[in-house]
Design an enzyme around this catalytic site. Sequence first.
Site, mmCIF file in Angstrom:
data_model
loop_
_atom_site.group_PDB
_atom_site.id
_atom_site.type_symbol
_atom_site.label_atom_id
_atom_site.label_comp_id
_atom_site.label_asym_id
_atom_site.label_seq_id
_atom_site.Cartn_x
_atom_site.Cartn_y
_atom_site.Cartn_z
ATOM 1 N N LYS A 129 0.865 -1.195 0.000
ATOM 2 C CA LYS A 129 0.000 0.000 0.000
ATOM 3 C C LYS A 129 0.890 1.229 0.000
ATOM 4 O O LYS A 129 1.991 1.205 0.561
ATOM 5 C CB LYS A 129 -0.877 0.009 1.250
ATOM 6 C CG LYS A 129 -2.062 0.934 1.178
ATOM 7 C CD LYS A 129 -3.087 0.363 0.222
ATOM 8 C CE LYS A 129 -4.491 0.786 0.476
ATOM 9 N NZ LYS A 129 -5.451 -0.201 0.016
HETATM 10 N N1 GLU Z 1 -7.136 0.053 -3.316
HETATM 11 C C1 GLU Z 1 -7.909 -1.120 -3.550
HETATM 12 C C2 GLU Z 1 -7.965 -1.981 -2.303
HETATM 13 O O1 GLU Z 1 -7.756 -1.510 -1.211
HETATM 14 C C3 GLU Z 1 -7.453 -1.881 -4.803
HETATM 15 C C4 GLU Z 1 -6.044 -2.365 -4.795
HETATM 16 C C5 GLU Z 1 -5.587 -2.905 -6.127
HETATM 17 O O2 GLU Z 1 -6.353 -2.946 -7.055
HETATM 18 O O3 GLU Z 1 -4.416 -3.302 -6.186
HETATM 19 O O4 GLU Z 1 -8.307 -3.133 -2.361
#
Ligand code: GLU
Length: 442
Positions: A129
């Site tokens: 993240k």
């Molecule tokens: N931000 C989204 C999540 O928290 C998607 C992450 C992604 O597609 O890699 O799941």
Amino acid sequence: MSATMTSHATELPRGSVTEELGFPSDPDNLYLQTVNTMLDSAELINLKHRTRIILAQPKNEIMVHFPVKMDDGHHKLFKGYRIQHNNACGPYKGGFRFHSDVHLDDVKSLAFLMTMKCAVVRIPFGGGKGGVKVNPRELSEGELQRVSRRYCSAIMDQIGPDVDIPAPDVGTNSQIMAWFADTYMMSSSHQHHDALRVVTGKPVEFGGSAGREKATGQGVADTLAEMLPGIGIPLEGMTVSLLGFGNVNGWGGRILQDMGAKVVTVMDHTGAIRNDRGIDCHDLFDYNMKTGGVAGYDKADAIEEEDFYRTKVDVFIPGALEQMIKAKQAEWLDCRVMAEAANAPCDPSGDRKLTEKGIEVIPAILANAGGVTVSYFEWVQNKNAVTWSAEQVDRELNRHMVVAAQRTLANRNKLKCSLRNAAFATALEHIGDVYKVRGIFP
Ligand code: GLU
């Protein structure tokens, strides 16, 4: 195992791992909340100690500072993060957010949740993240583009199409992914078209997938369709309350409405509205696109925050920021099921209160895994230079969500625990199996 459904969280031993790693004992810390859920679930399935300590800390914590020239000519310094939690099952995967309230511990928790999420739906990724401490609403388009490109260049050496693949999250979108991919592909060592796999959630005209934008909301709806009948709530006519009406709930609300649900309350950063005859989410979506919020929508009544939470509904869907449901909001809630469309929407005190009240919580690592699942489909399409139809994306997404929901329900029955612990156990079984066959280097 003789424990009741809700008793594990306080009874199981976490001590040896948290003491060994020197974690403080703060019951209200988001990162510890995530670690503790993992440790409780690990205990339920007898996960190896070494896997527990590996997962209790992210593999890499990258913190960067970079200057950006603002429109008025002065330079501003920005702080950014990329946390790479675990890559045992595949490249690190997870979005990056632009928000004024981005902190290291939060990004660590969110990266951790991505590891669990990818393992629940069994896609071959680990968890990561990122984030930049910035309010994107305060930037001009040019400034936003320069922040996006500088953030990419600051972390470029640590990411890659087979290493770590970012995506949209709170405050970021497909346009930002396009600038991010372009920046990566402009650097001399990445000047081949396959490098566009470095990021997912791109616009469809530049390697994006059909169905990616609605994917998280669609996944929430698919999960509810699979789980609610077993809980005794028919989709047809069920009442729903939405917290947040951005990408996730804007799509989720419309999809659930089309499946027969009745959305009676919605609240976002501009205000709360209620209509007991049902709010037409398609119409509200158009209104929201024009005005930037739900406040002032004249086909529903404006209500206070407390009334929003107190409205009796079958399903409450928090799809805004994390940690919004604290003990106070949980006390107000009058619902049978909470489907966590946002990541970690409940703080530890809220979670305790919901358990006490017997509200069934479908955890985020299952309920909102649709976004990263379609990100995986995008990555596969890019890798193979093919384009899937919207129908194929929907079909494959549904298959992944249904299997993940069934695995979670099976574990909940076997381990006699909450759905949250059951979903974590489902993820941990998979990660444990991978570590078993890979072993620990050297
Ligand atoms: N931000 C989204 C999540 O928290 C998607 C992450 C992604 O597609 O890699 O799941």
